[in-house]
Design an enzyme around this catalytic site. Structure first.
Site, PDB file in Angstrom:
ATOM      1  N   SER A 176     -19.772  -8.230  12.768  1.00  0.00           N
ATOM      2  CA  SER A 176     -18.527  -7.808  12.131  1.00  0.00           C
ATOM      3  C   SER A 176     -17.352  -8.225  12.994  1.00  0.00           C
ATOM      4  CB  SER A 176     -18.517  -6.282  11.959  1.00  0.00           C
ATOM      5  OG  SER A 176     -17.236  -5.812  11.569  1.00  0.00           O
ATOM      6  N   TYR A 192     -20.122   2.380  14.919  1.00  0.00           N
ATOM      7  CA  TYR A 192     -20.255   1.114  14.197  1.00  0.00           C
ATOM      8  C   TYR A 192     -19.769  -0.052  15.046  1.00  0.00           C
ATOM      9  CZ  TYR A 192     -19.584  -2.552  10.761  1.00  0.00           C
ATOM     10  OH  TYR A 192     -19.619  -3.756  10.090  1.00  0.00           O
TER      11      TYR A 192
END
Length: 269
Positions: free
Chosen positions: A147, A160
């Site tokens: 990401s 995350y």
């Protein structure tokens, strides 16, 4: 496990986790169009079966469905064995993952642990299962979906962002280990992508401008170009590439503070 067969049994095969929706499904559709046979992995068997039928009908390729919760050790072990035993494996797409949002002290610790299990532990174990065969055959790739969040700390999505930072570091290290072997490891670092991810994480995206978004299909196109170039890290989209380089150049404290202020409004519950 379900399989839709075709006569072209010697064609290359890709395994895709998190294949039932979003970027994973986009990978499945693009690779099927390019003639790859597939093994698709996710928790939702019904969605996988529907995808398998669609792709077999449209492209005549073989699609094997493996419904599995990769946070469950026994289920994960079955996928590991399948990867290790697949002599046609040429590409593993470790796409399964999810995010949580909010002040860390308020979040469910069991869900945070499961997030680490899926985003990190499953990715590491499946990569380890796939690599010996790829190295023996001297061809193929492992594509780990990371990401844009990997490039900086993520206040209000702390777990995350940390898992994705791990994915980048792990994958870049493997990229160097594998140099000259015929096998590639690449981290794919998309920014905001139109999938179910944000809704599942309960993230309010109303303030994010339309220009910041990419389609899952555009992300996959960029990823496959990155693989063809032999990239260690692929950041799809010019704006995302600029952001990833900018945050690396700015003082860490400034980046952390700026992200924290913006994230508090978007993520904090």
């Amino acid at each position: 496990m379900a399989k839709r067969t075709t006569a072209h049994s010697t064609a290359r095969r890709a395994w895709i986790t998190g294949a039932s929706t979003g970027i994973g499904a986009a990978f499945a559709r693009r690779l099927a169009r390019d003639g790859w046979h597939l093994t698709v992995v996710a928790r939702d068997r019904e969605r996988l079966e529907s995808l398998a039928a669609e792709l077999h009908h449209a492209h005549g390729i073989e699609v094997t469905v493996r419904a599995a919760d990769l946070t469950d050790a026994a289920a994960r072990a079955r996928i590991e064995r399948g990867l290790a035993d697949d002599e046609r494996l040429e590409l593993l797409v470790n796409n399964a993952g999810y995010g949580t949002a909010g002040a860390f002290a308020t979040l469910d610790p069991e869900r945070e642990e499961a997030e680490i299990d899926l985003n990190v532990v499953a990715l590491v174990r499946l990569t380890r299962a796939a690599l010996p065969g790829l190295l023996r055959r001297r061809r193929g790739a492992v594509l780990n979906v990371s990401s844009l969040a990997a490039f900086q700390p993520g206040p209000h999505s702390a777990t995350y962002a940390a898992t994705k930072a791990f994915v980048n570091s792990f994958t870049e290290a493997l990229h160097e280990e594998l140099r000259g072997s015929g096998v590639l490891a690449m981290a794919l670092c998309p920014g905001f992508t139109r999938t179910e991810f944000q809704a599942r994480a309960e993230i309010d995206t109303s303030a994010i401008p339309a220009a910041a978004w990419m389609s899952a299909e555009a992300v996959v196109d960029a990823a496959l170009r990155g693989l063809a170039r032999g990239d260690a890290v692929c950041v799809p989209g010019a704006a995302n590439w600029v952001v990833s380089n900018l945050v690396s150049a700015l003082p860490r404290g400034l980046v952390r503070r700026a992200i924290g202020l913006g994230a508090k409004r978007m993520f904090d519950k």
